[in-house]
Design a protein around this motif. Structure first.
Motif, PDB file in Angstrom:
ATOM      1  N   LYS A  42       2.937  -3.115 -20.867  1.00 35.07           N
ATOM      2  CA  LYS A  42       3.248  -2.685 -22.223  1.00 35.07           C
ATOM      3  C   LYS A  42       3.789  -3.814 -23.096  1.00 35.07           C
ATOM      4  CE  LYS A  42       3.032   1.400 -24.303  1.00 35.07           C
ATOM      5  NZ  LYS A  42       1.866   2.294 -24.186  1.00 35.07           N
ATOM      6  N   LYS A  43       4.693  -4.601 -22.537  1.00 39.62           N
ATOM      7  CA  LYS A  43       5.300  -5.673 -23.322  1.00 39.62           C
ATOM      8  C   LYS A  43       5.102  -7.021 -22.646  1.00 39.62           C
ATOM      9  CE  LYS A  43       8.780  -2.861 -25.674  1.00 39.62           C
ATOM     10  NZ  LYS A  43      10.216  -2.683 -25.959  1.00 39.62           N
ATOM     11  N   MET A  44       3.908  -7.208 -22.122  1.00 36.53           N
ATOM     12  CA  MET A  44       3.578  -8.496 -21.480  1.00 36.53           C
ATOM     13  C   MET A  44       2.614  -9.276 -22.359  1.00 36.53           C
ATOM     14  SD  MET A  44       3.072  -7.721 -17.429  1.00 36.53           S
ATOM     15  CE  MET A  44       2.548  -9.389 -17.098  1.00 36.53           C
ATOM     16  N   GLN A  45       2.900 -10.550 -22.562  1.00 38.68           N
ATOM     17  CA  GLN A  45       1.985 -11.433 -23.278  1.00 38.68           C
ATOM     18  C   GLN A  45       1.242 -12.261 -22.237  1.00 38.68           C
ATOM     19  OE1 GLN A  45       4.501 -13.535 -26.101  1.00 38.68           O
ATOM     20  NE2 GLN A  45       4.004 -12.070 -27.700  1.00 38.68           N
ATOM     21  N   LEU A  46       0.122 -11.727 -21.835  1.00 39.66           N
ATOM     22  CA  LEU A  46      -0.644 -12.350 -20.756  1.00 39.66           C
ATOM     23  C   LEU A  46      -2.016 -12.731 -21.288  1.00 39.66           C
ATOM     24  CD1 LEU A  46      -0.369 -12.999 -17.729  1.00 39.66           C
ATOM     25  CD2 LEU A  46      -1.405 -10.781 -17.245  1.00 39.66           C
ATOM     26  N   SER A  47      -2.278 -14.030 -21.347  1.00 37.73           N
ATOM     27  CA  SER A  47      -3.553 -14.516 -21.878  1.00 37.73           C
ATOM     28  C   SER A  47      -4.188 -15.487 -20.888  1.00 37.73           C
ATOM     29  CB  SER A  47      -3.344 -15.206 -23.235  1.00 37.73           C
ATOM     30  OG  SER A  47      -4.568 -15.717 -23.719  1.00 37.73           O
ATOM     31  N   ILE A  48      -5.359 -15.122 -20.392  1.00 38.40           N
ATOM     32  CA  ILE A  48      -6.082 -15.979 -19.454  1.00 38.40           C
ATOM     33  C   ILE A  48      -7.307 -16.534 -20.163  1.00 38.40           C
ATOM     34  CG2 ILE A  48      -7.290 -16.078 -17.241  1.00 38.40           C
ATOM     35  CD1 ILE A  48      -5.524 -13.637 -16.425  1.00 38.40           C
ATOM     36  N   GLU A  71       0.810  -1.216   0.000  1.00 43.92           N
ATOM     37  CA  GLU A  71       0.000   0.000   0.000  1.00 43.92           C
ATOM     38  C   GLU A  71       0.852   1.278   0.000  1.00 43.92           C
ATOM     39  OE1 GLU A  71      -3.968   1.630   2.284  1.00 43.92           O
ATOM     40  OE2 GLU A  71      -2.729   0.100   3.235  1.00 43.92           O
ATOM     41  N   ASN A  72       1.947   1.269   0.772  1.00 51.10           N
ATOM     42  CA  ASN A  72       2.787   2.460   0.893  1.00 51.10           C
ATOM     43  C   ASN A  72       4.029   2.397   0.013  1.00 51.10           C
ATOM     44  OD1 ASN A  72       1.317   3.992   2.965  1.00 51.10           O
ATOM     45  ND2 ASN A  72       1.749   2.200   4.251  1.00 51.10           N
ATOM     46  N   SER A  73       4.020   1.467  -0.922  1.00 51.64           N
ATOM     47  CA  SER A  73       5.189   1.291  -1.792  1.00 51.64           C
ATOM     48  C   SER A  73       5.211   2.337  -2.898  1.00 51.64           C
ATOM     49  CB  SER A  73       5.196  -0.105  -2.410  1.00 51.64           C
ATOM     50  OG  SER A  73       5.253  -1.092  -1.406  1.00 51.64           O
ATOM     51  N   SER A  74       6.407   2.638  -3.350  1.00 52.03           N
ATOM     52  CA  SER A  74       6.580   3.549  -4.479  1.00 52.03           C
ATOM     53  C   SER A  74       6.188   2.837  -5.768  1.00 52.03           C
ATOM     54  CB  SER A  74       8.042   3.990  -4.551  1.00 52.03           C
ATOM     55  OG  SER A  74       8.294   4.641  -5.769  1.00 52.03           O
ATOM     56  N   LEU A  75       5.801   3.616  -6.762  1.00 52.42           N
ATOM     57  CA  LEU A  75       5.356   3.032  -8.035  1.00 52.42           C
ATOM     58  C   LEU A  75       6.478   2.302  -8.766  1.00 52.42           C
ATOM     59  CD1 LEU A  75       3.062   5.907  -9.421  1.00 52.42           C
ATOM     60  CD2 LEU A  75       2.361   3.793  -8.288  1.00 52.42           C
ATOM     61  N   ASP A  76       7.713   2.611  -8.416  1.00 52.28           N
ATOM     62  CA  ASP A  76       8.857   1.951  -9.064  1.00 52.28           C
ATOM     63  C   ASP A  76       8.876   0.446  -8.812  1.00 52.28           C
ATOM     64  OD1 ASP A  76       9.663   4.426  -9.924  1.00 52.28           O
ATOM     65  OD2 ASP A  76      11.002   4.766  -8.218  1.00 52.28           O
ATOM     66  N   LEU A  77       8.240   0.031  -7.716  1.00 50.37           N
ATOM     67  CA  LEU A  77       8.233  -1.397  -7.351  1.00 50.37           C
ATOM     68  C   LEU A  77       7.483  -2.254  -8.367  1.00 50.37           C
ATOM     69  CD1 LEU A  77       8.674  -3.696  -5.173  1.00 50.37           C
ATOM     70  CD2 LEU A  77       6.471  -2.998  -4.228  1.00 50.37           C
ATOM     71  N   PHE A  78       6.486  -1.654  -9.012  1.00 51.16           N
ATOM     72  CA  PHE A  78       5.526  -2.462  -9.791  1.00 51.16           C
ATOM     73  C   PHE A  78       5.966  -2.610 -11.249  1.00 51.16           C
ATOM     74  CE2 PHE A  78       3.311  -0.139  -6.408  1.00 51.16           C
ATOM     75  CZ  PHE A  78       3.017  -1.225  -5.594  1.00 51.16           C
ATOM     76  N   ASP A  79       6.941  -3.472 -11.426  1.00 49.37           N
ATOM     77  CA  ASP A  79       7.418  -3.751 -12.780  1.00 49.37           C
ATOM     78  C   ASP A  79       6.766  -5.029 -13.313  1.00 49.37           C
ATOM     79  OD1 ASP A  79       8.615  -5.746 -11.308  1.00 49.37           O
ATOM     80  OD2 ASP A  79      10.668  -5.014 -11.593  1.00 49.37           O
ATOM     81  N   LYS A  80       7.253  -5.465 -14.458  1.00 50.29           N
ATOM     82  CA  LYS A  80       6.694  -6.641 -15.124  1.00 50.29           C
ATOM     83  C   LYS A  80       6.813  -7.895 -14.247  1.00 50.29           C
ATOM     84  CE  LYS A  80       7.788  -6.907 -19.449  1.00 50.29           C
ATOM     85  NZ  LYS A  80       8.502  -7.217 -20.722  1.00 50.29           N
ATOM     86  N   ILE A  81       7.948  -8.052 -13.577  1.00 51.73           N
ATOM     87  CA  ILE A  81       8.188  -9.219 -12.718  1.00 51.73           C
ATOM     88  C   ILE A  81       7.175  -9.255 -11.575  1.00 51.73           C
ATOM     89  CG2 ILE A  81       9.852 -10.425 -11.253  1.00 51.73           C
ATOM     90  CD1 ILE A  81      10.655 -10.337 -14.180  1.00 51.73           C
ATOM     91  N   TYR A  82       6.953  -8.082 -10.977  1.00 53.65           N
ATOM     92  CA  TYR A  82       6.019  -7.994  -9.849  1.00 53.65           C
ATOM     93  C   TYR A  82       4.610  -8.386 -10.289  1.00 53.65           C
ATOM     94  CZ  TYR A  82       3.824  -6.130  -5.614  1.00 53.65           C
ATOM     95  OH  TYR A  82       3.120  -5.999  -4.442  1.00 53.65           O
ATOM     96  N   ILE A  83       4.182  -7.900 -11.453  1.00 47.70           N
ATOM     97  CA  ILE A  83       2.836  -8.201 -11.967  1.00 47.70           C
ATOM     98  C   ILE A  83       2.688  -9.697 -12.237  1.00 47.70           C
ATOM     99  CG2 ILE A  83       1.191  -7.796 -13.851  1.00 47.70           C
ATOM    100  CD1 ILE A  83       1.529  -5.401 -12.012  1.00 47.70           C
ATOM    101  N   LYS A  84       3.727 -10.297 -12.816  1.00 46.28           N
ATOM    102  CA  LYS A  84       3.673 -11.738 -13.101  1.00 46.28           C
ATOM    103  C   LYS A  84       3.561 -12.555 -11.808  1.00 46.28           C
ATOM    104  CE  LYS A  84       6.015 -11.934 -17.581  1.00 46.28           C
ATOM    105  NZ  LYS A  84       7.175 -12.462 -18.325  1.00 46.28           N
ATOM    106  N   GLU A  85       4.283 -12.133 -10.783  1.00 48.60           N
ATOM    107  CA  GLU A  85       4.205 -12.817  -9.490  1.00 48.60           C
ATOM    108  C   GLU A  85       2.812 -12.682  -8.880  1.00 48.60           C
ATOM    109  OE1 GLU A  85       7.283 -11.092  -7.153  1.00 48.60           O
ATOM    110  OE2 GLU A  85       8.890 -12.317  -8.034  1.00 48.60           O
ATOM    111  N   TYR A  86       2.219 -11.507  -9.079  1.00 49.52           N
ATOM    112  CA  TYR A  86       0.876 -11.276  -8.536  1.00 49.52           C
ATOM    113  C   TYR A  86      -0.158 -12.145  -9.252  1.00 49.52           C
ATOM    114  CZ  TYR A  86      -3.467  -8.971  -7.224  1.00 49.52           C
ATOM    115  OH  TYR A  86      -4.734  -8.712  -6.762  1.00 49.52           O
ATOM    116  N   VAL A  87      -0.038 -12.262 -10.558  1.00 51.72           N
ATOM    117  CA  VAL A  87      -0.966 -13.102 -11.326  1.00 51.72           C
ATOM    118  C   VAL A  87      -0.827 -14.561 -10.894  1.00 51.72           C
ATOM    119  CG1 VAL A  87      -1.577 -13.949 -13.630  1.00 51.72           C
ATOM    120  CG2 VAL A  87      -1.045 -11.531 -13.300  1.00 51.72           C
ATOM    121  N   LYS A  88       0.434 -14.983 -10.685  1.00 51.65           N
ATOM    122  CA  LYS A  88       0.677 -16.342 -10.190  1.00 51.65           C
ATOM    123  C   LYS A  88       0.006 -16.543  -8.831  1.00 51.65           C
ATOM    124  CE  LYS A  88       4.383 -19.548  -8.922  1.00 51.65           C
ATOM    125  NZ  LYS A  88       5.843 -19.699  -8.677  1.00 51.65           N
ATOM    126  N   TYR A  89       0.108 -15.534  -7.975  1.00 52.35           N
ATOM    127  CA  TYR A  89      -0.528 -15.578  -6.653  1.00 52.35           C
ATOM    128  C   TYR A  89      -2.047 -15.722  -6.774  1.00 52.35           C
ATOM    129  CZ  TYR A  89      -2.743 -13.397  -2.569  1.00 52.35           C
ATOM    130  OH  TYR A  89      -3.575 -13.110  -1.509  1.00 52.35           O
TER     131      TYR A  89
END
Length: 311
Positions: A97-103, A42-60
């Motif tokens: 932007k450059k993620m190939q994410l298909s659900i 919640e209090n994290s800077s926007l720099d934290l949320f890169d492609k790797i972070y998003i992929k980990e979240y989707v896995k979660y």
């Protein structure tokens, strides 16, 4: 800026600039709340949320054993959120932007109500109303309203949300026309041609007309407020159980049953698209799959080849 601050700005953008419905904003807030609670970011800077972070979240999300439809919606919310941040120049590029994410979603055929169950349902609610001795009781008034609700759901194929938000000016009972405001504020007019459906609306209007105009909603509940979607669902469930129908019946199944019934009567799919208020005919085409099953049943049981008796 921190994540929670950006979410507040995004919410304001959705409400005041995009003019999105309260239901859409609420869904966005639920999805983004889960995202900011993930790893307590919640209090994290926007720099934290890169492609790797998003992929980990989707896995979660998949690990939480959520339905694919829910995961797809949550990812869609995130994509919209980060696109907003990019457009407003809070971040340089969206991590999507450059993620190939298909659900992929499992294909589910729409559930309909069997004709015998549909007949049983309507016969029961009409008999139930007639058997109420005190015609001045709320029980009788509610039964009259419930008949009007279910008749209108099946006659028009409207969504339960569309039905609950009907205004008194949206229905012209004398002319038999209902103006429906659907998704994306798209309006469509549906004719009510069946005399029994019209009569159910007339009876309801006679009993509730004063309250209807006081509250400016066509369907009114016990507390003289707008009839809620949950109330309609519970009401239909109640009559399903009382009538002895074993299969689960929902308001949306009246919509599916109308669509498949019209296809079985060889109605052009473009007319069905217009009646249901689908923006794309691809959405309507799911009913053609159901109709092909009906076709198979007919050919299997009624094809004249069965009666040739060659051998």
């Amino acid at each position: 800026m921190k994540l929670f601050e950006m979410i507040k700005l995004f919410e304001a953008h959705c409400i005041y600039e995009k003019n999105l419905s309260s239901k859409t904003v609420k869904a966005y807030n639920i999805d983004l709340k889960q995202f900011r609670e993930y790893k307590d970011s919640e209090n994290s800077s926007l720099d934290l949320f890169d492609k790797i972070y998003i992929k980990e979240y989707v896995k979660y999300l998949f690990e939480q054993e959520l339905k694919a439809k829910s995961i797809k919606r949550k990812v869609g919310t995130l994509k919209t959120f980060f696109n907003f941040l990019e457009f407003e120049e809070f971040i340089e590029f969206s991590p999507f932007k450059k993620m190939q994410l298909s659900i992929k979603l499992p294909k589910r055929l729409p559930k309909t109500i069997d004709k015998k169950d549909l007949r049983r349902f309507f016969k029961f609610i009409y008999a139930y109303k007639e058997n109420i001795e005190d015609k001045n009781s709320y029980t009788y008034y509610a039964a009259v309203r419930d008949i009007a609700v279910t008749e209108l759901l099946f006659a028009t194929g409207m969504r339960v949300s569309e039905l609950c938000h009907l205004k008194p000016t949206d229905i012209n009972i004398q002319r038999g026309i209902v103006n429906i405001f659907g998704k994306g504020s798209k309006e469509r007019a549906i004719q009510i041609c069946d005399p029994e459906v019209k009569q159910s609306l007339v009876e309801y209007y006679k009993l509730f007309n004063k309250k209807i105009y006081e509250k400016n909603f066509f369907f009114i509940n016990r507390l003289n407020n707008m009839l809620s979607e949950d109330s309609v669902r519970h009401m239909i469930k109640r009559y399903q159980l009382l009538s002895g129908i074993r299969k689960h019946v929902t308001p949306h199944q009246f919509r599916h049953t109308l669509a498949t019934g019209l296809l079985e009567e060889n109605v052009d799919i473009r007319y069905i698209q217009n009646i249901l208020g689908h923006s794309s005919i691809l959405t309507t085409q799911i009913y053609t799959v159901v109709n092909s099953q009906h076709q198979k049943k007919i050919l299997k049981t009624r094809h004249p080849r069965k009666h040739l008796n060659i051998h």
